[in-house]
Design a protein around this motif. Structure first.
Motif, PDB file in Angstrom:
ATOM      1  N   GLN A   1       0.828  -1.213   0.000  1.00  0.00           N
ATOM      2  CA  GLN A   1       0.000   0.000   0.000  1.00  0.00           C
ATOM      3  C   GLN A   1       0.861   1.261   0.000  1.00  0.00           C
ATOM      4  O   GLN A   1       0.569   2.237  -0.697  1.00  0.00           O
ATOM      5  CB  GLN A   1      -0.926  -0.004   1.223  1.00  0.00           C
ATOM      6  CG  GLN A   1      -2.068  -1.003   1.136  1.00  0.00           C
ATOM      7  CD  GLN A   1      -3.142  -0.743   2.177  1.00  0.00           C
ATOM      8  OE1 GLN A   1      -3.249   0.351   2.721  1.00  0.00           O
ATOM      9  NE2 GLN A   1      -3.955  -1.750   2.450  1.00  0.00           N
TER      10      GLN A   1
ATOM     11  N   ALA B   1       1.066   3.942  -3.114  1.00  0.00           N
ATOM     12  CA  ALA B   1       0.770   5.358  -2.905  1.00  0.00           C
ATOM     13  C   ALA B   1       1.935   6.241  -3.368  1.00  0.00           C
ATOM     14  O   ALA B   1       1.733   7.297  -3.965  1.00  0.00           O
ATOM     15  CB  ALA B   1       0.466   5.614  -1.425  1.00  0.00           C
TER      16      ALA B   1
ATOM     17  N   PHE C   1       2.034   8.955  -6.526  1.00  0.00           N
ATOM     18  CA  PHE C   1       2.442  10.348  -6.363  1.00  0.00           C
ATOM     19  C   PHE C   1       3.464  10.759  -7.425  1.00  0.00           C
ATOM     20  O   PHE C   1       3.400  11.862  -7.973  1.00  0.00           O
ATOM     21  CB  PHE C   1       3.039  10.536  -4.964  1.00  0.00           C
ATOM     22  CG  PHE C   1       3.567  11.931  -4.708  1.00  0.00           C
ATOM     23  CD1 PHE C   1       2.717  12.941  -4.294  1.00  0.00           C
ATOM     24  CD2 PHE C   1       4.908  12.225  -4.900  1.00  0.00           C
ATOM     25  CE1 PHE C   1       3.197  14.224  -4.058  1.00  0.00           C
ATOM     26  CE2 PHE C   1       5.400  13.499  -4.675  1.00  0.00           C
ATOM     27  CZ  PHE C   1       4.535  14.503  -4.251  1.00  0.00           C
TER      28      PHE C   1
ATOM     29  N   VAL D   1       5.426  14.510   0.016  1.00  0.00           N
ATOM     30  CA  VAL D   1       4.650  13.290  -0.224  1.00  0.00           C
ATOM     31  C   VAL D   1       3.642  13.082   0.901  1.00  0.00           C
ATOM     32  O   VAL D   1       2.459  12.820   0.659  1.00  0.00           O
ATOM     33  CB  VAL D   1       5.583  12.073  -0.351  1.00  0.00           C
ATOM     34  CG1 VAL D   1       4.764  10.789  -0.422  1.00  0.00           C
ATOM     35  CG2 VAL D   1       6.459  12.201  -1.588  1.00  0.00           C
TER      36      VAL D   1
ATOM     37  N   HIS E   1       2.449  15.231   2.989  1.00  0.00           N
ATOM     38  CA  HIS E   1       1.458  16.306   3.050  1.00  0.00           C
ATOM     39  C   HIS E   1       0.406  16.161   1.950  1.00  0.00           C
ATOM     40  O   HIS E   1      -0.723  16.631   2.097  1.00  0.00           O
ATOM     41  CB  HIS E   1       2.173  17.652   2.914  1.00  0.00           C
ATOM     42  CG  HIS E   1       1.269  18.831   3.137  1.00  0.00           C
ATOM     43  ND1 HIS E   1       0.730  19.129   4.365  1.00  0.00           N
ATOM     44  CD2 HIS E   1       0.813  19.788   2.275  1.00  0.00           C
ATOM     45  CE1 HIS E   1      -0.020  20.209   4.266  1.00  0.00           C
ATOM     46  NE2 HIS E   1       0.015  20.625   3.016  1.00  0.00           N
ATOM     47  N   SER E   2       0.774  15.489   0.871  1.00  0.00           N
ATOM     48  CA  SER E   2      -0.154  15.368  -0.256  1.00  0.00           C
ATOM     49  C   SER E   2      -1.269  14.362  -0.001  1.00  0.00           C
ATOM     50  O   SER E   2      -2.307  14.409  -0.641  1.00  0.00           O
ATOM     51  CB  SER E   2       0.621  14.937  -1.513  1.00  0.00           C
ATOM     52  OG  SER E   2       1.103  13.608  -1.363  1.00  0.00           O
ATOM     53  N   ASN E   3      -1.058  13.460   0.937  1.00  0.00           N
ATOM     54  CA  ASN E   3      -2.034  12.400   1.183  1.00  0.00           C
ATOM     55  C   ASN E   3      -2.068  12.118   2.678  1.00  0.00           C
ATOM     56  O   ASN E   3      -1.137  11.527   3.226  1.00  0.00           O
ATOM     57  CB  ASN E   3      -1.636  11.135   0.397  1.00  0.00           C
ATOM     58  CG  ASN E   3      -2.678  10.020   0.523  1.00  0.00           C
ATOM     59  OD1 ASN E   3      -3.604  10.109   1.334  1.00  0.00           O
ATOM     60  ND2 ASN E   3      -2.512   8.987  -0.271  1.00  0.00           N
ATOM     61  N   THR E   4      -3.147  12.539   3.353  1.00  0.00           N
ATOM     62  CA  THR E   4      -3.218  12.371   4.809  1.00  0.00           C
ATOM     63  C   THR E   4      -3.276  10.912   5.219  1.00  0.00           C
ATOM     64  O   THR E   4      -2.935  10.581   6.351  1.00  0.00           O
ATOM     65  CB  THR E   4      -4.461  13.102   5.356  1.00  0.00           C
ATOM     66  OG1 THR E   4      -5.640  12.610   4.686  1.00  0.00           O
ATOM     67  CG2 THR E   4      -4.338  14.590   5.140  1.00  0.00           C
ATOM     68  N   ASP E   5      -3.722  10.013   4.322  1.00  0.00           N
ATOM     69  CA  ASP E   5      -3.786   8.594   4.656  1.00  0.00           C
ATOM     70  C   ASP E   5      -2.408   7.940   4.593  1.00  0.00           C
ATOM     71  O   ASP E   5      -2.210   6.835   5.109  1.00  0.00           O
ATOM     72  CB  ASP E   5      -4.730   7.856   3.696  1.00  0.00           C
ATOM     73  CG  ASP E   5      -6.171   8.310   3.879  1.00  0.00           C
ATOM     74  OD1 ASP E   5      -6.532   8.696   5.011  1.00  0.00           O
ATOM     75  OD2 ASP E   5      -6.937   8.276   2.897  1.00  0.00           O
ATOM     76  N   LEU E   6      -1.452   8.608   3.941  1.00  0.00           N
ATOM     77  CA  LEU E   6      -0.136   8.000   3.757  1.00  0.00           C
ATOM     78  C   LEU E   6       0.692   8.065   5.038  1.00  0.00           C
ATOM     79  O   LEU E   6       1.496   7.161   5.298  1.00  0.00           O
ATOM     80  CB  LEU E   6       0.607   8.695   2.617  1.00  0.00           C
ATOM     81  CG  LEU E   6       1.928   8.062   2.163  1.00  0.00           C
ATOM     82  CD1 LEU E   6       1.722   6.604   1.791  1.00  0.00           C
ATOM     83  CD2 LEU E   6       2.496   8.825   0.977  1.00  0.00           C
TER      84      LEU E   6
END
Length: 568
Positions: free
Chosen positions: A96, A100, A104, A198, A200-205
């Motif tokens: 996962q 992700a 990106f 990276v 900051h671009s995806n809170t789930d990451l």
């Protein structure tokens, strides 16, 4: 319903029809209607508009809205951090994260993060600075570590889904090992700036990566513990201590502090293990030779052992000077160095023996050295054991459940416990402490420890490379009261006036991209200080410093606190 209190039939009708939420009877107390409306509207907003709670904080119940906001944020983070991810296998979690990251960089890889390496490509080098993090997406990487004689030995092999350089990337320390590709290998290479973008671009990451990194550190810690246990099988007397240490190390799972705590515990444990081996070797040498004491002539082993246990560290320059002075009497440099090492360079009898019969003197020193080694090693083991005990004490204090009772405590103890937890980060900076003689403060110590933790963490985040953190306490007289003032000051970039005026506002944060924060830390600090009838004051100059001062009243009767709690 607003009623005069005598219209019983109207009240019964409203109750029977299920329409009565509140009944206010005349004469109405001042502000009662407003308080009732605020309470009910707050409940309604919490249930029906949970996404915008803070926008109502100026007109409704601010404390309830803030508490609900925090609970919602933390519940969301916990659900993502624990509930969703702990069920995934290592391979599923890694896949996962990799997916992700690839998404990106797909079509937008200006930083050339996705790379392919040939065999024998060097990623990290032991002892050198590392600024990158490598996610292995294909291939195999081996980690090597130098032994005592400088030979490179393979420690572990990593394949797809593993992380290279994780410890040094997170802690900022030099690389612990050398990493080399064994076959054609594909990686995603991130520096700190790209990593922040990276995340900051995806809170789930972020929770995905945090879980993966914690698992990586956990596997590394497990391998280290396994190796240590294998070396200790012949030392049954240390088995219980090792098991206790494993349990204590589990306490290191305190969020972002896990890496630093594990690193700090590793050093004294390694020193204890080395000291134990030295003790066994020297005690065996003493016990295996019946005429051991006879060889030492006038040197008493028990006195030598005691002196070594109580000896203070001496610089190598001072030792060389003592050897040089002794060489004027004892011409044999080998004997002179041993006499200085054993602190026997003032023993006239031994000096005469060295002048008369150097071989006999050297034999005496060789026999005495075992006693000196035992004493020195016992001292070292004691220091390391105390180091572990101090760190565990601090962690236990920080991890205790909240203590809501007020009692008298020494403020400095709470500050020191907090500093121990941050010790790994403090290594890279200068720490200056200036404590005044404060009386014990009537307070909630665990709540205040949360204040010290927030202020010190913020200061460390703001420090430049090799910055300076200053913590001081003093007594100030203001408004006809004596106050204990606790100051936390950093020499970071500072804050402009427009930012400084917002630092205590809800949902405001100055954290850099990629750092987790709810934007309520300083607001909570201010509220905790307010519960103690105190306040937090912030001052700053751009490119010079930022200083946070916590003002707490020194003299405060317990009954006042009880009244304040019941009133709230």
């Amino acid at each position: 319903m607003v009623s005069c209190g005598q219209d019983i039939q109207a009240i019964l009708t409203a109750v029977n029809e299920g329409r009565l939420d509140h009944c206010l009877t005349k004469p109405l107390q001042d502000g009662l209607v407003k308080k009732t409306v605020q309470k009910e509207l707050t409940t309604y907003i919490i249930e029906n508009d949970s996404e915008n709670l803070l926008s109502y904080s100026l007109v409704l119940d601010q404390q309830r809205l803030l508490r609900s906001h925090i609970e919602k944020k933390m519940r969301h983070y916990r659900e993502g951090f624990i509930s969703d991810h702990h069920k995934l296998s290592d391979e599923e979690l890694a896949e996962q994260v990799i997916s992700a990251l690839r998404l990106f960089f797909e079509g937008n890889d200006d930083e050339n993060a996705c790379r392919r390496y040939s065999p024998e490509h060097l990623l990290t080098k032991e002892g050198e600075e590392n600024r990158f993090l490598w996610f292995i997406t294909k291939g195999e990487v081996a980690l090597y570590k130098k032994d005592d004689i400088g030979m490179q030995r393979e420690v572990v092999r990593y394949s797809k889904g593993n992380i290279v350089g994780g410890m040094s990337f997170v802690s900022g320390e030099r690389s612990f090992s050398t990493a080399i590709t064994l076959k054609p290998t594909e990686v995603i290479k991130l520096d700190r700036d790209v990593f922040a973008k990276v995340m900051h671009s995806n809170t789930d990451l972020l929770p995905l990566f945090t879980n993966l990194l914690l698992r990586h550190f956990n596997r590394r810690l497990q391998r280290s513990i396994t190796n240590k246990l294998a070396l200790q099988k012949t030392l049954e007397s240390l088995e219980n201590a090792q098991l206790q240490l494993i349990e204590r190390e589990k306490m290191a799972m305190l969020g972002q502090l896990v890496a630093g705590v594990a690193h700090e515990l590793n050093n004294p444990v390694a020193a204890i293990l080395r000291g134990t081996e030295t003790l066994v070797k020297n005690i065996d040498a003493i016990l295996s030779s019946p005429d051991h004491q006879a060889k030492m002539e006038n040197v008493r082993g028990d006195e030598l052992l005691k002196a070594a246990r109580e000896a203070k560290p001496v610089s190598t320059a001072a030792e060389r000077e003592r050897v040089k002075q002794l060489m004027t009497q004892v011409k044999d440099r080998r004997i002179s160095k041993k006499m200085v090492k054993l602190n026997l360079d003032s023993d006239e009898t031994l000096i005469k023996l060295a002048q008369k019969d150097p071989d006999q003197a050297f034999e005496t020193l060789a026999a005495s050295e075992h006693y000196h080694q035992v004493g020195a090693t016992l001292r070292s083991v004691g220091v390391c054991a105390q180091r572990i005990a101090d760190m565990v004490k601090s962690l236990k204090g920080y991890a205790r459940p909240d203590d809501e009772t007020f009692h008298y405590v020494d403020i400095h103890e709470g500050i020191e416990d907090t500093l121990v937890i941050f010790e790994n980060r403090l290594k890279r900076h200068e720490l200056e402490k200036s404590y005044s003689s404060l009386p014990q403060i009537y307070c909630q110590p665990i709540a205040l420890q949360q204040v010290w933790t927030n202020l010190i963490a913020n200061a460390l985040d703001a420090l430049p490379k090799q910055g300076k953190l200053s913590i001081s306490t003093s007594i100030e007289h203001k408004e006809q009261k004596d106050w204990a003032v606790i100051s936390v000051r950093d020499n970071g970039c500072g804050m402009p006036k427009e930012v400084l005026g917002q630092v205590f506002a809800l949902n405001f944060t100055t954290k850099k991209e990629g750092n987790f924060g709810l934007g309520i830390g300083l607001s909570v600090c201010q509220q905790i200080a307010s519960q103690h009838s105190g306040f937090v004051k912030a001052t700053s100059n751009v490119n010079e410093y930022t200083e946070m001062q916590v003002w707490l009243p020194i003299t405060l009767a317990p009954k006042f606190h009880e009244y304040k709690r019941s009133e709230s």
